[in-house]
Structures are given as C-alpha cells and as structure tokens.
Design a protein around this motif. Structure first.
Motif, PDB file in Angstrom:
ATOM      1  N   LYS A   1      42.038  41.362  48.250  1.00  0.00           N
ATOM      2  CA  LYS A   1      40.757  41.059  47.599  1.00  0.00           C
ATOM      3  C   LYS A   1      40.732  41.552  46.170  1.00  0.00           C
ATOM      4  CE  LYS A   1      38.088  41.307  51.927  1.00  0.00           C
ATOM      5  NZ  LYS A   1      37.027  42.043  52.652  1.00  0.00           N
ATOM      6  N   THR A   2      41.312  42.740  45.924  1.00  0.00           N
ATOM      7  CA  THR A   2      41.271  43.323  44.575  1.00  0.00           C
ATOM      8  C   THR A   2      42.286  42.686  43.646  1.00  0.00           C
ATOM      9  OG1 THR A   2      40.592  45.411  45.582  1.00  0.00           O
ATOM     10  CG2 THR A   2      41.365  45.498  43.305  1.00  0.00           C
ATOM     11  N   ALA A   3      43.486  42.354  44.181  1.00  0.00           N
ATOM     12  CA  ALA A   3      44.585  41.925  43.328  1.00  0.00           C
ATOM     13  C   ALA A   3      44.691  40.418  43.177  1.00  0.00           C
ATOM     14  CB  ALA A   3      45.909  42.470  43.888  1.00  0.00           C
ATOM     15  N   TRP A   4      43.921  39.632  43.929  1.00  0.00           N
ATOM     16  CA  TRP A   4      44.083  38.171  43.887  1.00  0.00           C
ATOM     17  C   TRP A   4      43.821  37.602  42.509  1.00  0.00           C
ATOM     18  CZ3 TRP A   4      46.337  34.559  46.622  1.00  0.00           C
ATOM     19  CH2 TRP A   4      46.031  33.240  46.366  1.00  0.00           C
ATOM     20  N   VAL A   5      42.853  38.164  41.789  1.00  0.00           N
ATOM     21  CA  VAL A   5      42.508  37.604  40.478  1.00  0.00           C
ATOM     22  C   VAL A   5      43.648  37.742  39.490  1.00  0.00           C
ATOM     23  CG1 VAL A   5      40.036  37.942  40.786  1.00  0.00           C
ATOM     24  CG2 VAL A   5      41.410  39.797  39.884  1.00  0.00           C
ATOM     25  N   LEU A   6      44.632  38.611  39.779  1.00  0.00           N
ATOM     26  CA  LEU A   6      45.753  38.810  38.869  1.00  0.00           C
ATOM     27  C   LEU A   6      46.902  37.850  39.141  1.00  0.00           C
ATOM     28  CD1 LEU A   6      45.803  42.714  38.953  1.00  0.00           C
ATOM     29  CD2 LEU A   6      44.692  41.232  37.289  1.00  0.00           C
TER      30      LEU A   6
ATOM     31  N   ASN B   1      40.919  29.174  45.557  1.00  0.00           N
ATOM     32  CA  ASN B   1      39.954  30.218  45.890  1.00  0.00           C
ATOM     33  C   ASN B   1      40.367  30.826  47.222  1.00  0.00           C
ATOM     34  OD1 ASN B   1      38.489  29.574  43.624  1.00  0.00           O
ATOM     35  ND2 ASN B   1      37.087  28.226  44.710  1.00  0.00           N
ATOM     36  N   VAL B   2      40.412  32.148  47.272  1.00  0.00           N
ATOM     37  CA  VAL B   2      40.876  32.824  48.473  1.00  0.00           C
ATOM     38  C   VAL B   2      39.701  33.411  49.230  1.00  0.00           C
ATOM     39  CG1 VAL B   2      41.246  35.062  47.382  1.00  0.00           C
ATOM     40  CG2 VAL B   2      42.562  34.451  49.405  1.00  0.00           C
ATOM     41  N   ASN B   3      39.784  33.337  50.549  1.00  0.00           N
ATOM     42  CA  ASN B   3      38.788  33.954  51.431  1.00  0.00           C
ATOM     43  C   ASN B   3      39.552  34.727  52.498  1.00  0.00           C
ATOM     44  OD1 ASN B   3      36.463  34.688  52.747  1.00  0.00           O
ATOM     45  ND2 ASN B   3      36.236  32.742  53.820  1.00  0.00           N
ATOM     46  N   VAL B   4      39.395  36.037  52.491  1.00  0.00           N
ATOM     47  CA  VAL B   4      40.080  36.884  53.465  1.00  0.00           C
ATOM     48  C   VAL B   4      39.263  36.877  54.751  1.00  0.00           C
ATOM     49  CG1 VAL B   4      40.974  39.175  53.967  1.00  0.00           C
ATOM     50  CG2 VAL B   4      41.035  38.298  51.623  1.00  0.00           C
ATOM     51  N   LEU B   5      39.820  36.286  55.803  1.00  0.00           N
ATOM     52  CA  LEU B   5      39.111  36.165  57.064  1.00  0.00           C
ATOM     53  C   LEU B   5      39.203  37.469  57.850  1.00  0.00           C
ATOM     54  CD1 LEU B   5      40.398  32.608  58.108  1.00  0.00           C
ATOM     55  CD2 LEU B   5      38.336  33.204  56.819  1.00  0.00           C
TER      56      LEU B   5
ATOM     57  N   SER C   1      40.111  40.104  60.458  1.00  0.00           N
ATOM     58  CA  SER C   1      41.194  40.260  61.413  1.00  0.00           C
ATOM     59  C   SER C   1      41.555  41.730  61.484  1.00  0.00           C
ATOM     60  CB  SER C   1      42.414  39.426  61.005  1.00  0.00           C
ATOM     61  OG  SER C   1      43.463  39.595  61.939  1.00  0.00           O
ATOM     62  N   THR C   2      41.827  42.211  62.681  1.00  0.00           N
ATOM     63  CA  THR C   2      42.105  43.638  62.863  1.00  0.00           C
ATOM     64  C   THR C   2      43.588  43.958  62.897  1.00  0.00           C
ATOM     65  OG1 THR C   2      41.997  43.381  65.266  1.00  0.00           O
ATOM     66  CG2 THR C   2      39.971  43.993  64.116  1.00  0.00           C
ATOM     67  N   ARG C   3      44.458  42.945  63.049  1.00  0.00           N
ATOM     68  CA  ARG C   3      45.888  43.242  63.178  1.00  0.00           C
ATOM     69  C   ARG C   3      46.753  42.381  62.265  1.00  0.00           C
ATOM     70  NH1 ARG C   3      47.018  46.443  67.440  1.00  0.00           N
ATOM     71  NH2 ARG C   3      49.179  45.776  67.484  1.00  0.00           N
ATOM     72  N   MET C   4      46.158  41.656  61.348  1.00  0.00           N
ATOM     73  CA  MET C   4      46.927  40.860  60.408  1.00  0.00           C
ATOM     74  C   MET C   4      46.054  40.591  59.190  1.00  0.00           C
ATOM     75  SD  MET C   4      46.769  36.975  61.940  1.00  0.00           S
ATOM     76  CE  MET C   4      47.516  37.415  63.496  1.00  0.00           C
ATOM     77  N   CYS C   5      46.594  39.866  58.238  1.00  0.00           N
ATOM     78  CA  CYS C   5      45.832  39.424  57.069  1.00  0.00           C
ATOM     79  C   CYS C   5      45.815  37.902  57.077  1.00  0.00           C
ATOM     80  CB  CYS C   5      46.446  39.949  55.777  1.00  0.00           C
ATOM     81  SG  CYS C   5      45.537  39.450  54.294  1.00  0.00           S
ATOM     82  N   LYS C   6      44.640  37.325  57.319  1.00  0.00           N
ATOM     83  CA  LYS C   6      44.473  35.873  57.370  1.00  0.00           C
ATOM     84  C   LYS C   6      43.791  35.413  56.078  1.00  0.00           C
ATOM     85  CE  LYS C   6      43.232  33.979  61.219  1.00  0.00           C
ATOM     86  NZ  LYS C   6      42.437  33.610  62.421  1.00  0.00           N
ATOM     87  N   LEU C   7      44.462  34.553  55.331  1.00  0.00           N
ATOM     88  CA  LEU C   7      43.950  34.058  54.064  1.00  0.00           C
ATOM     89  C   LEU C   7      43.628  32.579  54.195  1.00  0.00           C
ATOM     90  CD1 LEU C   7      46.516  35.706  51.617  1.00  0.00           C
ATOM     91  CD2 LEU C   7      44.364  36.650  52.451  1.00  0.00           C
ATOM     92  N   GLN C   8      42.459  32.211  53.720  1.00  0.00           N
ATOM     93  CA  GLN C   8      42.069  30.802  53.666  1.00  0.00           C
ATOM     94  C   GLN C   8      41.962  30.403  52.197  1.00  0.00           C
ATOM     95  OE1 GLN C   8      38.072  29.522  54.837  1.00  0.00           O
ATOM     96  NE2 GLN C   8      39.015  27.988  56.145  1.00  0.00           N
ATOM     97  N   LEU C   9      42.847  29.522  51.758  1.00  0.00           N
ATOM     98  CA  LEU C   9      42.888  29.078  50.368  1.00  0.00           C
ATOM     99  C   LEU C   9      42.259  27.698  50.266  1.00  0.00           C
ATOM    100  CD1 LEU C   9      46.528  30.165  49.478  1.00  0.00           C
ATOM    101  CD2 LEU C   9      44.446  31.503  49.355  1.00  0.00           C
TER     102      LEU C   9
ATOM    103  N   LEU D   1      28.885  35.894  48.388  1.00  0.00           N
ATOM    104  CA  LEU D   1      28.968  37.174  47.691  1.00  0.00           C
ATOM    105  C   LEU D   1      30.417  37.615  47.539  1.00  0.00           C
ATOM    106  CD1 LEU D   1      27.592  39.626  46.444  1.00  0.00           C
ATOM    107  CD2 LEU D   1      27.397  40.602  48.735  1.00  0.00           C
ATOM    108  N   THR D   2      31.224  37.402  48.586  1.00  0.00           N
ATOM    109  CA  THR D   2      32.639  37.764  48.498  1.00  0.00           C
ATOM    110  C   THR D   2      33.341  36.963  47.413  1.00  0.00           C
ATOM    111  OG1 THR D   2      32.660  38.300  50.865  1.00  0.00           O
ATOM    112  CG2 THR D   2      34.786  37.920  49.804  1.00  0.00           C
ATOM    113  N   ARG D   3      33.072  35.654  47.354  1.00  0.00           N
ATOM    114  CA  ARG D   3      33.685  34.833  46.309  1.00  0.00           C
ATOM    115  C   ARG D   3      33.206  35.260  44.927  1.00  0.00           C
ATOM    116  NH1 ARG D   3      32.621  30.625  50.105  1.00  0.00           N
ATOM    117  NH2 ARG D   3      30.755  30.016  48.945  1.00  0.00           N
TER     118      ARG D   3
END
Length: 691
Positions: free
Chosen positions: A85-90, A98-102, A104-112, A683-685
């Motif tokens: 979330k912090t580093a995506w803009v770089l 546009n990224v949306n971090v879904l 998840s408790t055991r992985m990182c799921k990204l929706q672009l 708000l996240t976006r």
C-alpha cells in the motif's frame, strides 16, 4: 524467502505420518555475526551484545514477524500488505493500474484495474525452500505439489482474460490443460508481473516491517552506492567491448549482432529495471531525508513546548504525514472568497433595509454565512455554493408565532410560522399615519399598503414560496442601483424555497450564492428556515428546524481552539470527496466528525495524525452501522461548547437517531453496509493514489 543476516530458518515438518506436512513450521534462530561484523558494517551481534547496545539498531526478526520463535504467516502477510500500500505509488505500473489490496490473512492478494476497467488479480504467497528441492515450504498455503499445478491454470487464465480479446497477450494466449500441459503465462504478461514483483522486492530492501522503522543507516546507503558504482563500471566495460567489436566486424555482421541483441529483450529489460530501481531508490531516500528534516524541526519546537523533553519518534505518524502530503488537495482560498461574497451580499441587504423601511414586509437582518464554505471544508472550489441564512422578524403591526406540529419529532420537520396582527393604537404616534389593523378595519380597506397577511401568507401562515418569489423580484428590481452591478452580472435562478444567484465578474469567474430565510427560535442558534427537507414534497407553509447556524459556530469554535496546523478540516473535506455517488449523506459524516472532535483532544488532529483520525472516523461509522444508531449532535450532548445556544428541549431530549430508517428496514441496512464497504475502498484508493 531466506533468513536475514543474523538469523537462520529451520524447517520443522511436524508429524511423520503427515506426508504432505500440513503442520510444518519455520523456526527462527539467531546466528552469531561477530566474525562477519566487517561484512555487515556496524551491525551488532544479537547473541553476544547486551540489550542496551542492541537498542541502537533495528529489532530482530523475532521481535517483528515471529510468534514464540516461529515465523508468523499472518504477521508476514500483514507486513507485506502494508508495504505494498505504501510503496505502490513508487512503481511505474501505478500510472497504468490502480491497485486494491484485498483482505487476506495468509497471503497478499492484489486486484489491479487499468484505465479500460479490466481487472487483473495477483496472489503472492510466501515460502521457504526445503533444502535444494523445488518444493518451497509455504507459510501462506500448504498445498500438495500436484494440487498447486492444477491451481496454476485458473490463476493464469484470470490474468490473461483481463486483457482485451484483440490483445496479443489476451485470452487466446492462454494454453489450456493441467499437469504437464498446465497453462503457461504469456511472456509479455509474465514479464509485467515479474517486473512489478521485482519493484516490490527491491523496495523491500529499504522498507522494514512497521516495528523496525523507515530510516536507512549510513552503512546501508554506502553499500547501495557501491553497488551502483559497480553496475556503472560493468556497463562501461560492456559498451567498450561493443565498440571494439564494431571496429572488427563488418557493417553487415554488426547489423546482425544488433538485431540479435535487440531480440534478446529480456536482457535489456533487466538492465532498464535495474537502473530505474536505483533511480527510485535515490528519489525515495531523498524524500525520507526531507521528511526527517521536517520531523526534526517539528520535534525541536515540541521539545521547547514540553520544556526540553526528548522527542518520541513514531513511524506511524511519519507515514500519516507522508500520505497526507501526497494527497492532491484542492487549493481552496475559502477565506478570501467567503469575505468577498459576504461583502457583496451585505451590500444587498443594506439597500434592502432602506427600501423596506415603513413597509409591512418582513424585516431582513444581516445574513449569516452557513454551510461547508463558511465552515472551512468545502470539497470543491469550482462549484462551491456560498449559502446564507437571512434572519427575518415581523414588521410593525404583526408578530410571528412558531408552531411545531409534532413534539416527539426533533428537529421538527413540520414547523410553521403563524402571523398575527398586533394592536398599534398606543404606538400610532411613533409610526406616524400608520393605522391599527385590529381596531380600524374601515381605514384598512382604504389603506393602499396591504398587511403581511395579504401578501406573503397562505391563510394565516407565512408562505415559503411567496417569500422566496418576493425576495427574488426585490433583487432583480434593485440590482442596477447597487455599486457592485458595474463589476458583476447577476442571474436569478429559479428556486421555490430560497434565492439562488449566479454572479459573473469581468474575468468570467462565476460564483453561486444561495440565500435562505429563517425565523430565530427565541434567543438560540436554531432557526425555522426555508431549506429543503428530505421529503419528496414539502408544503409551502412548512419551515423545518435548522441547525446550520449552530454547526457554523461549532466549527468556528474548533478553529479558535485548535492549533494552527490542525488537520480536522482536511479530514472533513476528504470525507465529503469520497461520498460522491454514495447513499451516505454529507451530514452523516459531518455528525461523525463533530462527535470525534469533542471526544478526541484537539492536539491529536495534526497532519502526522491524519491516518489515525481517518481510521477513527471510519471505525466510528462502522460501529454506528452495527448498532443501527447515529445520535444527532445537538441533542442531549453534554460536551456542547458554551457559546452555542440551544433551546431547552434540545438539551433535555433524547438524541434523534439519524439511522432510524436502517433499524426499521433490513434491506436498507444491508444496502448501507454495502455502501460502507465501497466507502472504505474509495478511501483506500484516495490514500493510495492521492486523487
């Protein structure tokens, strides 16, 4: 993943009967680094140095992402999600997707999502390799190897189908099958995903878990500069070799060589990505230095206020300050424009006061600026509506009597203003030739000046529509006599419950002004006003209760008591911006913010607290939704500032529930929860991309 320096991973496969090792764990142990201290620079050994000495450096992995010396999957996933979330803009891909971090408790799921609204889903699981095998020990999902092969194809198919059909890497590039014939990711899309993940991995070199901090020590910076110099030397050697080859080879042979090099685009992509990565590192390092400088200045000033106490460094506060600065705030010059509009409208009313002297029309008093513009948080500058509430009193020979049809309903939506005639016989000498409407009816028939009951009333009640129409005609007939008419062109817009003005100056700059009318309830800050209600149809004799003046005075009170760099208005402005197209009203979010402003100390609304305060607003709204209750701010509130004057029934009544409609209708409640989740995504976006 591999263990960082000073640590080691040890795989524990659990029960022997469990062939697939579903209960395997990753044990983290500290390693002695005394003999390799020269390689690691100033890093201290976690095993052979005291706790006081180790406080000078970042904590170990055991203190950040572990639970009882075992690597914690949930902590690791949450750390990586916050990092994305912090580093995506770089990352360069942030301009396209546009990224949306879904969750998840055991992985990182990204929706672009790209500009064409095509979705692409990426799942990043984490693993530790088991020896030299190709079977990593996953801490995200512990799938058998054959299951993983079967799950590969659907994931890749979703990625490829995110492209248009005509794209060369689109759905046609998916190879169907399972097992050995499992789908293979097209080369172009695989490179895009790999490049994205490469950026995230590289940025991970300069971003630690939340408990570690964001600062880079001098040794790390020195090593990164050395790596950059070595890369430049290798590039220079490669260029020299190419020049020598060019001298020795013929033009035809050189053309074939260049064609072969260009076809090997993976090599050039890696070189470009590497150079771009170092450039991004330089920009991020420079940004962190600027934040540190500003943080030092603020800390020094705070130290002086505290009497020289040592500053407390908080990485979460620095992150909040960084994100607050990255949001593309609209540059609002509300103070200057509000004063300009206020002077213009006051010029109207000065002329109106002179015209309406000795008439039987309502007496107009100085208008009061209300609404978002005068409260200081208007979300849009180009179409801001400057609202005023014009207090009215009865003319001589008349009196206003406020009637609330429903005592239980507060604030009252069905209030009316009854107009009564008053005896003026004893005051006839003061008013000259004015006759008494009560005791001289025969003179009344010959009097050319009708009473208020005959002009702006329906029956014996003041009519909103007639009052608005009368004021609009008054503006049209007197505008040419005003000094401002030479610099402004006025258009009176059609409105049945107010006077809406469209003002255009010589530079074609436009202003929208809305003037509402109200009768004060006693000596309080509550008015019976002409503003619209939520009902589909509002009778012309209805004057609902309005708290607009009290709300304006509340924000003025907060501004007077808050510190100069308070960020509460920015929080309110951001709430209004994410509400566009949502069923939640601005007044609901403003009520939440007003409640929090009276419960959270004003010293905790600085720029550095921005993220925490926005999270407080969303959590407060979530709690109210679960309880299906949001209390009206101006009823039964013991934290009300003293300068805000309220009627006695406001102070003693049970607060009305702004979410009453949700408590009565289950479908409405379900829709509200869906709208709340969309609000969180917006708000996240906004926090991620800044616009």
């Amino acid at each position: 993943m591999t263990a960082p320096r000073g640590h080691s991973f040890h795989l524990e496969l659990g029960n022997e009967d469990d062939i697939l090792a579903r209960n395997s764990s990753i044990h983290v142990e500290l390693e002695c680094t005394c003999a390799r201290q020269q390689d690691f620079g100033d890093m201290l050994c976690f095993l052979h140095h005291s706790e006081d000495e180790l406080k000078k450096q970042d904590p170990s992995l055991l203190d950040t992402l572990c639970t009882d010396s075992y690597l914690d999957a949930e902590k690791t996933a949450r750390w990586f999600q916050n990092f994305v979330k912090t580093a995506w803009v770089l990352i360069p891909q942030s301009e396209v997707y546009n990224v949306n971090v879904l969750p998840s408790t055991r992985m990182c799921k990204l929706q672009l999502r790209n500009a064409a609204r095509r979705n692409l889903t990426i799942e990043i699981i984490f693993g530790v390799q088991q020896g030299d095998s190709e079977q990593p020990e996953g801490i995200g999902h512990l799938y058998p190897q054959h299951v993983r092969r079967q799950l590969c194809h659907p994931c890749l198919e979703d990625i490829c189908h995110a492209l248009p059909d005509h794209h060369p890497l689109g759905p046609k590039a998916v190879h169907a099958g399972h097992g050995e014939d499992a789908a293979q990711l097209p080369v172009g899309r695989a490179t895009m995903v790999s490049a994205t993940f490469f950026f995230l991995t590289f940025l991970g070199l300069i971003q630690s878990p939340e408990e570690v901090g964001d600062e880079l020590d001098d040794a790390t910076n020195e090593r990164m500069r050395q790596y950059a110099e070595e890369l430049q030397e290798r590039m220079m050697q490669l260029l020299l070799e190419m020049e020598e080859t060019e001298k020795d080879q013929s033009w035809a042979h050189m053309g074939a060589l260049l064609l072969s090099a260009l076809q090997n685009w993976q090599f050039w992509a890696c070189v470009g990505v590497t150079l771009l990565s170092f450039w991004l590192f330089f920009l991020l390092h420079k940004k962190l230095e600027e934040l540190d400088d500003s943080s030092d200045e603020e800390s020094s000033s705070n130290d002086e206020d505290r009497g020289g106490q040592a500053p407390v460094i908080n990485d979460a506060l620095d992150a909040g300050r960084f994100i607050a600065q990255s949001i593309q705030w609209r540059q609002l010059d509300l103070t200057t424009k509000c004063q300009l509009v206020k002077d213009l409208v006051h010029g109207f009313f000065f002329v109106f006061e002179w015209i309406l002297t000795d008439t039987f029309f309502p007496v107009l008093h100085s208008p009061i600026g209300v609404g978002s513009a005068f409260e200081g948080w208007s979300p849009r500058e180009d179409d801001t509506v400057y609202r005023f509430l014009a207090p009215m009193t009865a003319p001589h020979g008349h009196s206003f009597h406020l009637e609330q049809n429903s005592i239980r309903e507060l604030p009252s939506r069905n209030s009316r203003i009854r107009v009564k005639l008053e005896c003026t016989c004893a005051r006839e000498q003061d008013f000259g030739n004015m006759v008494c409407f009560l005791h001289q009816p025969e003179e009344l028939r010959r009097n050319p000046e009708p009473s208020l009951l005959q002009t702006l009333c329906t029956g014996s009640y003041l009519d909103v529509r007639k009052t608005s129409y009368w004021f609009q005609q008054l503006v049209k007939s007197t505008w040419k006599t005003l000094p401002e008419s030479g610099a402004w062109q006025v258009n009176v817009l059609t409105s049945s419950r107010s006077c809406r003005l469209h003002l255009i100056d010589d530079t074609k700059s436009a202003l929208f002004v809305e003037i509402m009318f109200g009768v004060q309830q006693g000596d309080s800050d509550i008015f019976l006003s002409s503003q619209k209600t939520e009902a589909v149809f509002t009778p012309d004799t209805i004057w609902p209760q309005s708290c607009a003046v009290a709300e304006m005075k509340f924000f003025r009170h907060i501004a007077a008591n808050a510190q100069q760099d308070s960020f509460h208005l920015r929080c309110m402005q951001l709430c209004a911006r994410i509400l566009v197209g949502n069923d939640f009203t601005t007044y609901m979010l403003k009520t939440v913010v007003m409640h929090l402003l009276t419960t959270i100390p004003l010293e905790s609304w600085h720029r550095r607290d921005f993220l925490q305060r926005m999270d407080d607003i969303m959590q407060y709204l979530r709690l109210c939704l679960r309880k299906k209750r949001l209390d009206h701010f101006f009823f039964g509130n013991e934290a009300m500032p003293e300068e805000i004057i309220l009627p006695p029934d406001f102070q003693t009544s049970r607060p009305p529930n702004l979410f009453q409609h949700m408590a009565k209708d289950g479908n409405t409640y379900s829709q509200a929860m869906h709208e709340f989740r969309e609000l969180q995504d917006r708000l996240t976006r906004m926090l991620t991309f800044g616009n």
